[in-house]
Design an enzyme around this catalytic site. Structure first.
Site, mmCIF file in Angstrom:
data_model
loop_
_atom_site.group_PDB
_atom_site.id
_atom_site.type_symbol
_atom_site.label_atom_id
_atom_site.label_comp_id
_atom_site.label_asym_id
_atom_site.label_seq_id
_atom_site.Cartn_x
_atom_site.Cartn_y
_atom_site.Cartn_z
ATOM 1 N N LYS A 138 1.746 -3.678 6.737
ATOM 2 C CA LYS A 138 2.132 -3.609 5.312
ATOM 3 C C LYS A 138 3.656 -3.510 5.204
ATOM 4 O O LYS A 138 4.276 -4.182 4.377
ATOM 5 C CB LYS A 138 1.468 -2.414 4.632
ATOM 6 C CG LYS A 138 -0.032 -2.586 4.432
ATOM 7 C CD LYS A 138 -0.352 -3.686 3.434
ATOM 8 C CE LYS A 138 -1.781 -4.140 3.497
ATOM 9 N NZ LYS A 138 -2.082 -5.378 2.788
ATOM 10 N N SER A 148 0.828 -1.206 0.000
ATOM 11 C CA SER A 148 0.000 0.000 0.000
ATOM 12 C C SER A 148 0.861 1.253 0.000
ATOM 13 O O SER A 148 1.965 1.274 0.572
ATOM 14 C CB SER A 148 -0.853 -0.021 1.273
ATOM 15 O OG SER A 148 -1.426 1.230 1.498
ATOM 16 N N TYR A 188 -2.140 -1.174 11.117
ATOM 17 C CA TYR A 188 -2.399 -1.623 9.744
ATOM 18 C C TYR A 188 -1.198 -1.292 8.845
ATOM 19 O O TYR A 188 -0.658 -2.161 8.154
ATOM 20 C CB TYR A 188 -3.674 -0.955 9.187
ATOM 21 C CG TYR A 188 -3.750 -1.001 7.690
ATOM 22 C CD1 TYR A 188 -4.062 -2.189 7.032
ATOM 23 C CD2 TYR A 188 -3.439 0.127 6.909
ATOM 24 C CE1 TYR A 188 -4.088 -2.242 5.639
ATOM 25 C CE2 TYR A 188 -3.468 0.079 5.533
ATOM 26 C CZ TYR A 188 -3.793 -1.106 4.905
ATOM 27 O OH TYR A 188 -3.796 -1.160 3.535
#
Ligand code: UDP
Length: 306
Positions: free
Chosen positions: A120, A91, A116
């Site tokens: 990644k 991302s 989160y």
């Protein structure tokens, strides 16, 4: 399947005209993953299985670490054992608030601002280190802001509860499920004061995966671990997106300006030239086409619910 039902699988079958094999399992279950790899000849894995809501990850960090890291470790273990190529869904969040825009793959990764985002970054590192140590091949695609739906309106986004992301909130407001869209901040240092993002059509994004998998299985990689930005290279403000949605779909959206949302970066968009030169991939759909598809999908969901 913890965050969806079988609507999209059925949509895929309808588009393809056949039923691709579907195994419902938990990727955190090491034995089940081993069994899956032992019982199939797998050329490449595209690993999408992860939780993806920033706010939720702040409230439930362990749930995010357990699921996002645990499932990917199982994939890597199995891929190592079977010599399988691995494509990881990364991302643009790994860039944080960039010092310079557009960002290239060489732009520094900033400290993650949420569990989160941390997952990644960590999964990128798991893949990089596994490739270096075990003679594997892997690609991380750094998605910018994926939006839209398949033009058939048979597959699209199905957020449970109140959507966090802009486009599902727009379409749900337009259909009457939400009363009013809040635009989070119009005092950013951007031309119209709202944040700038790089909105990438979901079909263009899907095609990038096909190109990346081909590159791995055809042995075309320059390095055994590669990273590509998957974006359009075109910054679009929140206000511009709302206006484009109204114009292309011929409707008026109920919106208001609200305070800034905690954690939002001002502006981030991709330099996608590496993907173009190495993957032979380039985003081709316009924002208008994408917003028309997103609206068609919302209407399809509403018709189905009746
Ligand atoms: N946004 C907004 N209202 C919403 C949801 C999002 O104004 O209800 C803005 C948000 O502040 C950001 C942009 O839309 O500037 C994209 O947000 P989204 O959550 O879709 O993706 P992000 O860039 O945070 O990953």
């Amino acid at each position: 399947m913890s965050n969806c039902d079988d609507t999209n699988y059925k949509g895929v079958c309808a588009i393809l005209g056949f039923e691709p094999e579907f195994v419902k399992m938990d990727f955190c279950d090491t034995a089940a993953v081993e069994q899956l790899f032992d019982s199939h000849k797998i050329d490449a894995v595209i690993h999408f299985a992860a939780f993806k809501a920033v706010g939720e990850s702040v409230k439930e960090p362990l749930m995010y670490y357990k699921n996002n890291l645990g499932s990917f470790l199982n994939v890597l273990e199995a891929a190592k054992a079977h010599g399988t190529n691995v494509l990881f869904s990364s991302s643009a969040t790994v860039y944080g608030e960039p010092d310079e825009t557009p960002v290239t793959e060489k732009s520094p990764r900033k400290s993650a601002t949420s569990p989160y985002g941390n997952t990644k970054q960590m999964c990128e590192d798991f893949l990089r280190d596994s490739v270096a140590a075990y003679g594997m091949h892997g690609i991380a695609l750094r998605y910018f802001n994926p939006i839209g739906a398949h033009p058939s309106a048979l597959i699209g986004e199905l957020p449970r509860g109140v959507p966090n992301n802009l486009v599902p909130f727009i379409t749900q407001t337009a259909i009457g499920k939400r009363e009013c869209l809040s635009i989070f901040g119009n005092d950013y240092p951007t031309p119209d004061g709202t944040c700038l993002r790089d909105y990438i059509d979901i079909v263009d994004l899907a095609k990038a995966h096909v190109c990346a998998v081909r590159r791995m299985i055809d042995g075309l990689m320059d390095e055994p671990y590669e990273i590509f930005n998957i974006g359009t290279g075109r910054p679009v403000s929140v206000m511009e997106l709302v206006t484009a949605f109204e114009k292309v779909n011929g409707l008026k959206l109920n919106y208001r300006i609200a305070p800034r949302r905690a954690g939002d970066v001002t502006a981030v968009w991709a330099d996608p030239s590496l993907a173009e030169s190495k993957l032979g991939w380039k985003a081709s759909r316009t924002v208008e086409e994408t917003l028309a598809a997103a609206w068609a999908w919302e209407k399809h969901l509403a018709a189905k619910a009746q």
